[in-house]
Design an enzyme around this catalytic site. Sequence first.
Site, PDB file in Angstrom:
ATOM      1  N   CYS A 100       0.870  -1.172   0.000  1.00 13.15           N
ATOM      2  CA  CYS A 100       0.000   0.000   0.000  1.00 13.15           C
ATOM      3  C   CYS A 100       0.909   1.225   0.000  1.00 13.15           C
ATOM      4  O   CYS A 100       1.710   1.405   0.907  1.00 13.15           O
ATOM      5  CB  CYS A 100      -0.896  -0.013   1.235  1.00 13.15           C
ATOM      6  SG  CYS A 100      -1.624   1.590   1.593  1.00 13.15           S
ATOM      7  N   CYS A 104      -2.894   7.628  -1.962  1.00 13.96           N
ATOM      8  CA  CYS A 104      -4.203   7.748  -2.614  1.00 13.96           C
ATOM      9  C   CYS A 104      -5.279   8.318  -1.702  1.00 13.96           C
ATOM     10  O   CYS A 104      -6.224   8.932  -2.194  1.00 13.96           O
ATOM     11  CB  CYS A 104      -4.686   6.397  -3.129  1.00 13.96           C
ATOM     12  SG  CYS A 104      -3.414   5.222  -3.472  1.00 13.96           S
ATOM     13  N   THR A 191      -4.120   5.160   7.201  1.00 18.12           N
ATOM     14  CA  THR A 191      -3.070   4.786   6.256  1.00 18.12           C
ATOM     15  C   THR A 191      -2.183   5.985   5.959  1.00 18.12           C
ATOM     16  O   THR A 191      -2.686   7.064   5.661  1.00 18.12           O
ATOM     17  CB  THR A 191      -3.732   4.286   4.954  1.00 18.12           C
ATOM     18  OG1 THR A 191      -4.461   3.110   5.257  1.00 18.12           O
ATOM     19  CG2 THR A 191      -2.705   3.991   3.882  1.00 18.12           C
ATOM     20  N   GLU A 258      -0.204   2.073   9.240  1.00 16.30           N
ATOM     21  CA  GLU A 258      -1.451   2.601   9.778  1.00 16.30           C
ATOM     22  C   GLU A 258      -1.184   3.076  11.198  1.00 16.30           C
ATOM     23  O   GLU A 258      -0.301   2.539  11.870  1.00 16.30           O
ATOM     24  CB  GLU A 258      -2.545   1.522   9.796  1.00 16.30           C
ATOM     25  CG  GLU A 258      -3.386   1.474   8.523  1.00 16.30           C
ATOM     26  CD  GLU A 258      -2.725   0.709   7.398  1.00 16.30           C
ATOM     27  OE1 GLU A 258      -1.856  -0.142   7.702  1.00 16.30           O
ATOM     28  OE2 GLU A 258      -3.060   0.942   6.219  1.00 16.30           O
ATOM     29  N   HIS A 293     -12.347   5.798  -3.177  1.00 13.17           N
ATOM     30  CA  HIS A 293     -11.372   4.850  -2.620  1.00 13.17           C
ATOM     31  C   HIS A 293     -11.725   3.406  -2.978  1.00 13.17           C
ATOM     32  O   HIS A 293     -10.842   2.560  -3.083  1.00 13.17           O
ATOM     33  CB  HIS A 293     -11.221   5.043  -1.108  1.00 13.17           C
ATOM     34  CG  HIS A 293      -9.836   4.723  -0.651  1.00 13.17           C
ATOM     35  ND1 HIS A 293      -8.711   5.313  -1.190  1.00 13.17           N
ATOM     36  CD2 HIS A 293      -9.370   3.815   0.240  1.00 13.17           C
ATOM     37  CE1 HIS A 293      -7.632   4.792  -0.632  1.00 13.17           C
ATOM     38  NE2 HIS A 293      -8.000   3.875   0.232  1.00 13.17           N
ATOM     39  N   TYR A 297      -9.119   0.654  -5.212  1.00 13.83           N
ATOM     40  CA  TYR A 297      -8.736  -0.740  -4.955  1.00 13.83           C
ATOM     41  C   TYR A 297      -8.738  -1.587  -6.228  1.00 13.83           C
ATOM     42  O   TYR A 297      -8.118  -2.648  -6.265  1.00 13.83           O
ATOM     43  CB  TYR A 297      -9.667  -1.351  -3.888  1.00 13.83           C
ATOM     44  CG  TYR A 297      -9.244  -1.004  -2.473  1.00 13.83           C
ATOM     45  CD1 TYR A 297      -8.779   0.261  -2.156  1.00 13.83           C
ATOM     46  CD2 TYR A 297      -9.307  -1.950  -1.458  1.00 13.83           C
ATOM     47  CE1 TYR A 297      -8.392   0.578  -0.864  1.00 13.83           C
ATOM     48  CE2 TYR A 297      -8.910  -1.637  -0.164  1.00 13.83           C
ATOM     49  CZ  TYR A 297      -8.456  -0.368   0.120  1.00 13.83           C
ATOM     50  OH  TYR A 297      -8.065  -0.056   1.398  1.00 13.83           O
ATOM     51  N   CYS A 300      -4.762  -0.475  -7.128  1.00 10.47           N
ATOM     52  CA  CYS A 300      -3.622  -0.820  -6.261  1.00 10.47           C
ATOM     53  C   CYS A 300      -3.561  -2.304  -5.955  1.00 10.47           C
ATOM     54  O   CYS A 300      -2.506  -2.927  -6.048  1.00 10.47           O
ATOM     55  CB  CYS A 300      -3.660  -0.005  -4.968  1.00 10.47           C
ATOM     56  SG  CYS A 300      -4.882  -0.539  -3.740  1.00 10.47           S
ATOM     57  N   GLU A 456      -6.589  -5.562   4.385  1.00 10.81           N
ATOM     58  CA  GLU A 456      -7.002  -4.256   3.867  1.00 10.81           C
ATOM     59  C   GLU A 456      -8.017  -4.423   2.740  1.00 10.81           C
ATOM     60  O   GLU A 456      -8.894  -3.590   2.559  1.00 10.81           O
ATOM     61  CB  GLU A 456      -5.791  -3.455   3.390  1.00 10.81           C
ATOM     62  CG  GLU A 456      -6.154  -2.005   3.112  1.00 10.81           C
ATOM     63  CD  GLU A 456      -4.955  -1.150   2.807  1.00 10.81           C
ATOM     64  OE1 GLU A 456      -4.182  -1.554   1.914  1.00 10.81           O
ATOM     65  OE2 GLU A 456      -4.778  -0.105   3.444  1.00 10.81           O
TER      66      GLU A 456
HETATM   67 FE1  SF4 Z   1      -3.205   1.964  -0.040  1.00 11.69          FE
HETATM   68 FE2  SF4 Z   1      -4.580   1.068  -2.121  1.00 11.69          FE
HETATM   69 FE3  SF4 Z   1      -5.700   2.779  -0.379  1.00 11.69          FE
HETATM   70 FE4  SF4 Z   1      -3.769   3.566  -2.086  1.00 11.69          FE
HETATM   71  S1  SF4 Z   1      -5.820   2.835  -2.630  1.00 11.69           S
HETATM   72  S2  SF4 Z   1      -3.942   4.091   0.062  1.00 11.69           S
HETATM   73  S3  SF4 Z   1      -2.471   1.753  -2.129  1.00 11.69           S
HETATM   74  S4  SF4 Z   1      -5.025   0.674   0.015  1.00 11.69           S
HETATM   75 FE    FE Z   2      -6.426   1.328   2.045  1.00  2.00          FE
END
Ligand code: SF4
Ligand code: FE
Length: 491
Positions: A100, A104, A191, A258, A293, A297, A300, A456
Amino acid sequence: MALKTAQEYIESLRTLKTRVYMFGEKIDNWVDHPMIRPSINCVAMTYALAQDPQYADLMTVKSSLTGNTINRFTHLHQSTEDLINKVKMQRLLGQKTASCFQRCVGMDSFNAVFSTTFEIDEAHGTHYHENFKKFLTFVQDNDLTVDGAMTDPKGDRSKAPHDQKDPDMFVHVVERREDGIVVCGAKCHQTGSINSHWHIFMPTISMGEADKDWAVSFACPTDAEGMYMIYGRQSCDTRKMEEGASIDVGNAKFGGQEALVVLDHVFIPNEYIFLNGEYEFAGMMVERFAGYHRQSYGGCKVGVGDVVIGATALAAEYNGVEKASAVKDKLIEMLHLNETLYCCGIACSSQGFQTKAGNYQIDLLLANVCKQNVTRFPYEIVRLAEDVAGGLMVTMPSQKDFTSDTVVGRNGETISDICNKFFAAKDGVSTEDRQRVMRFLENMCLGAAAVGYRTESMHGAGSPQAQRIMIARQGDIQGKKQLAKDIAGIQ
Ligand code: SF4
Ligand code: FE
């Protein structure tokens, strides 16, 4: 100001007076702490790739506010193409870090707060949108990392913020002054909190009139007076503290982080406030941030999945089973699952729409379907990785054993000789490479990195039930009933 280099980003963190606690103590040099540094390296990659001409189109973009070239992580999406490029950028970062990369949450909060503040101002004649535009220009100009902080501790889940025994269970205003507000509370499992320059705080649920003091959003520097963080543990994290640790850590370069972020009477000047009592807009801000968000996902986790699949294929190769049809089929299944998630990320982006404020929002139904699949498929991908790799990924002796010269055998063999003899890979592959790939998979599937891939995937960007509520709301069952009635001839 130009884009920061990775090194400039890391050095800029040293100038902050961020208060960090871990294992019951204050950590002064948290930038070089072996348990924290991999997460800093990970964010640094968002700066490093922006400097690489090969990735210029994906990583950099023209600012809609200033016209300057900025890092896409600070951008307001101007089209569905921008939304798609965001997902592609996140897949790339996942591939390069297998972690991660944290930045983001800031990007998603920028876009949610930008559009929501426009609509609050429209309804209330407030000046939050101007405040926010000024703040974001400062962020873009200085290429800052900003943490988007949403998740309150929530206390008794059956009760609204104003009904909690302890009012701090949701971040709230404790004092209103001429020049700003004073806030108290906390945000859980944040995060990329410690290694961000600034934070944007947002509400975590829809609110009613009685929750007015909890309906608050604002920006504040990470080292603000009264703010501190308590670092979250990860499985097997102290392996990073072992002398010479490398193989046993799995992914020794990168990781996520985190923390519990505490606000103890933090003063927020008026110019950094984006919501202050207009409770009916709390839900909009939450829904928009969560939507972005959940789209994220689909990028990422797919990039990280690419690395897991690659490591699984390597483990099979080193074990000499890569040509077995059962192994090939399992790898195909992993690819299929991973690309399905990518399809969801691209789909909710391509169906995006323009908000009143001008930036682009993803398709909410498809983004929630995306994240719902993410709560499942990485688990199956990890199951298949463990299946193909074999039990050795969790039973192998330590890195130190593989180099130990302690004599154990009757002919003077050392522990190292014995380990290297019995854990040998197929011909032409070193035992160390086999160790490395096994430990990497252990790390990804159930070690420290599993925070960023496995659990996560379940709870990040909202737990599965939160998506099911949105899917129910957006799924239009009534409309579908009508379709059936029309064709079945039901009046
Ligand atoms: Fe982390 Fe994925 Fe959230 Fe970006 S989108 S902060 S990489 S979990
Ligand atoms: Fe996350």
